[in-house]
Design a protein around this motif. Structure first.
Motif, short mmCIF file in Angstrom:
data_model
loop_
_atom_site.label_atom_id
_atom_site.label_comp_id
_atom_site.label_asym_id
_atom_site.label_seq_id
_atom_site.Cartn_x
_atom_site.Cartn_y
_atom_site.Cartn_z
N LYS A 174 -25.94 -35.68 11.35
CA LYS A 174 -24.56 -36.16 11.56
C LYS A 174 -23.56 -35.17 10.99
O LYS A 174 -22.51 -34.92 11.58
CB LYS A 174 -24.38 -37.54 10.93
CG LYS A 174 -25.15 -38.63 11.63
CD LYS A 174 -25.02 -39.96 10.89
CE LYS A 174 -25.91 -41.01 11.52
NZ LYS A 174 -25.92 -42.25 10.74
N ALA A 175 -23.90 -34.58 9.84
CA ALA A 175 -23.03 -33.57 9.23
C ALA A 175 -22.89 -32.37 10.17
O ALA A 175 -21.78 -31.83 10.35
CB ALA A 175 -23.58 -33.14 7.87
N ALA A 176 -23.99 -31.94 10.77
CA ALA A 176 -23.95 -30.80 11.70
C ALA A 176 -23.08 -31.10 12.91
O ALA A 176 -22.34 -30.22 13.39
CB ALA A 176 -25.36 -30.42 12.12
N ILE A 177 -23.13 -32.33 13.39
CA ILE A 177 -22.28 -32.71 14.52
C ILE A 177 -20.81 -32.62 14.15
O ILE A 177 -19.99 -32.11 14.93
CB ILE A 177 -22.67 -34.12 15.03
CG1 ILE A 177 -24.03 -34.04 15.73
CG2 ILE A 177 -21.59 -34.70 15.94
CD1 ILE A 177 -24.65 -35.38 16.07
N VAL A 178 -20.46 -33.09 12.97
CA VAL A 178 -19.06 -32.99 12.53
C VAL A 178 -18.63 -31.52 12.44
O VAL A 178 -17.52 -31.17 12.83
CB VAL A 178 -18.84 -33.73 11.19
CG1 VAL A 178 -17.41 -33.53 10.68
CG2 VAL A 178 -19.13 -35.22 11.35
N CYS A 179 -19.52 -30.66 11.98
CA CYS A 179 -19.21 -29.23 11.94
C CYS A 179 -18.91 -28.70 13.35
O CYS A 179 -17.95 -27.95 13.55
CB CYS A 179 -20.36 -28.44 11.34
SG CYS A 179 -20.68 -28.74 9.59
N ALA A 180 -19.74 -29.08 14.32
CA ALA A 180 -19.54 -28.63 15.70
C ALA A 180 -18.21 -29.14 16.26
O ALA A 180 -17.49 -28.40 16.94
CB ALA A 180 -20.70 -29.08 16.57
N VAL A 181 -17.88 -30.38 15.97
CA VAL A 181 -16.60 -30.94 16.42
C VAL A 181 -15.44 -30.16 15.78
O VAL A 181 -14.45 -29.85 16.45
CB VAL A 181 -16.52 -32.45 16.12
CG1 VAL A 181 -15.13 -33.00 16.36
CG2 VAL A 181 -17.55 -33.21 16.97
N ASN A 182 -15.58 -29.81 14.52
CA ASN A 182 -14.53 -29.04 13.86
C ASN A 182 -14.42 -27.62 14.43
O ASN A 182 -13.32 -27.06 14.48
CB ASN A 182 -14.74 -29.02 12.35
CG ASN A 182 -14.37 -30.35 11.72
OD1 ASN A 182 -13.60 -31.12 12.27
ND2 ASN A 182 -14.93 -30.63 10.56
N ILE B 13 -29.69 -28.32 12.49
CA ILE B 13 -28.70 -27.59 13.27
C ILE B 13 -28.86 -27.88 14.77
O ILE B 13 -27.90 -27.76 15.54
CB ILE B 13 -28.75 -26.08 12.95
CG1 ILE B 13 -28.55 -25.86 11.44
CG2 ILE B 13 -27.69 -25.32 13.73
CD1 ILE B 13 -27.27 -26.45 10.84
N ASN B 14 -30.04 -28.32 15.19
CA ASN B 14 -30.22 -28.74 16.59
C ASN B 14 -29.20 -29.79 17.00
O ASN B 14 -28.79 -29.84 18.17
CB ASN B 14 -31.62 -29.32 16.82
CG ASN B 14 -32.66 -28.27 17.05
OD1 ASN B 14 -32.38 -27.08 17.22
ND2 ASN B 14 -33.92 -28.70 17.04
N ALA B 15 -28.79 -30.64 16.07
CA ALA B 15 -27.81 -31.68 16.42
C ALA B 15 -26.53 -31.05 16.94
O ALA B 15 -25.95 -31.54 17.93
CB ALA B 15 -27.54 -32.57 15.21
N ALA B 16 -26.07 -29.99 16.31
CA ALA B 16 -24.86 -29.29 16.77
C ALA B 16 -25.14 -28.57 18.10
O ALA B 16 -24.34 -28.64 19.04
CB ALA B 16 -24.39 -28.30 15.72
N SER B 17 -26.27 -27.89 18.17
CA SER B 17 -26.63 -27.18 19.41
C SER B 17 -26.74 -28.14 20.58
O SER B 17 -26.24 -27.86 21.69
CB SER B 17 -27.96 -26.44 19.22
OG SER B 17 -27.83 -25.42 18.26
N ASP B 18 -27.39 -29.27 20.36
CA ASP B 18 -27.55 -30.26 21.43
C ASP B 18 -26.21 -30.83 21.88
O ASP B 18 -26.00 -31.05 23.08
CB ASP B 18 -28.48 -31.39 20.97
CG ASP B 18 -29.92 -30.95 20.76
OD1 ASP B 18 -30.29 -29.83 21.20
OD2 ASP B 18 -30.67 -31.70 20.12
N LEU B 19 -25.30 -31.05 20.95
CA LEU B 19 -23.97 -31.55 21.31
C LEU B 19 -23.25 -30.53 22.20
O LEU B 19 -22.66 -30.91 23.22
CB LEU B 19 -23.14 -31.85 20.06
CG LEU B 19 -21.69 -32.27 20.35
CD1 LEU B 19 -21.65 -33.63 21.06
CD2 LEU B 19 -20.89 -32.30 19.07
N LEU B 20 -23.29 -29.27 21.82
CA LEU B 20 -22.59 -28.25 22.61
C LEU B 20 -23.22 -28.12 24.00
O LEU B 20 -22.51 -27.91 24.99
CB LEU B 20 -22.57 -26.93 21.86
CG LEU B 20 -21.73 -26.97 20.59
CD1 LEU B 20 -21.87 -25.68 19.80
CD2 LEU B 20 -20.26 -27.26 20.89
N TYR B 21 -24.53 -28.25 24.09
CA TYR B 21 -25.17 -28.24 25.40
C TYR B 21 -24.76 -29.46 26.22
O TYR B 21 -24.48 -29.35 27.41
CB TYR B 21 -26.70 -28.17 25.26
CG TYR B 21 -27.40 -28.21 26.59
CD1 TYR B 21 -27.34 -27.13 27.45
CD2 TYR B 21 -28.08 -29.36 27.00
CE1 TYR B 21 -27.96 -27.17 28.69
CE2 TYR B 21 -28.71 -29.40 28.23
CZ TYR B 21 -28.64 -28.31 29.08
OH TYR B 21 -29.24 -28.36 30.32
#
Length: 150
Positions: free
Chosen positions: A62-70, A108-116
């Motif tokens: 969840k933290a990684a997702i917030v980073c990606a959103v930021n 970090i996959n959480a951020a990568s998956d969100l961007l995909y």
């Protein structure tokens, strides 16, 4: 279309956090944006802190997702329109982990998956996922990005 996709998956692009040090959030060079490391901040506060272990990996995702959103928020502030993104080139992800933790890529996959999910093929990127002994403000994760724009 990109912002509609973001809304459809339940994400709101926030006003990006201000830098916490002597740097600028985004540097544009040619058609590349270099986005400084983003930590999981919401409304000026770090929302996910502490060491990552096998016991709290879902929280770290969840933290990684917030980073990606930021990251997206910083890009939008810089160029005004996320439709100008032609490719997510690279992410560098850092996980504030206990020494025995070895699942940094899963976090970090959480951020990568969100961007995909948002950008499709344009969201596939090169990446590094590292464990570190500490991060600014005791955040669980920090992610920076290189993004190509039109």
């Amino acid at each position: 279309m990109i912002e509609e996709k973001i809304k459809s998956i339940g994400i709101k692009i926030p006003i990006p956090p201000n830098p916490a040090g002597s740097y600028i959030p985004v540097v544009k060079s040619g058609n590349l944006l270099f986005v400084s490391g983003q930590i999981p901040m919401e409304d000026g506060k770090v929302v996910f802190t502490g060491k990552v272990s096998d016991a709290n990996i879902e929280t770290a995702k969840k933290a990684a997702i917030v980073c990606a959103v930021n990251i997206l928020a910083q890009i939008k502030k810089e160029i005004g329109d996320l439709e100008k993104i032609s490719r997510i080139v690279k992410l560098s992800g850092f996980v504030n982990a206990v020494p025995e933790f070895t699942q940094h890529p899963k976090v970090i996959n959480a951020a990568s998956d969100l961007l995909y999910e948002i950008f499709g093929e344009k969201g596939k990127h090169a990446r590094v996922a590292l464990g570190v002994s500490s991060l600014p403000l005791n955040s669980m994760t920090e992610i920076d990005a290189i993004v190509e724009i039109k």
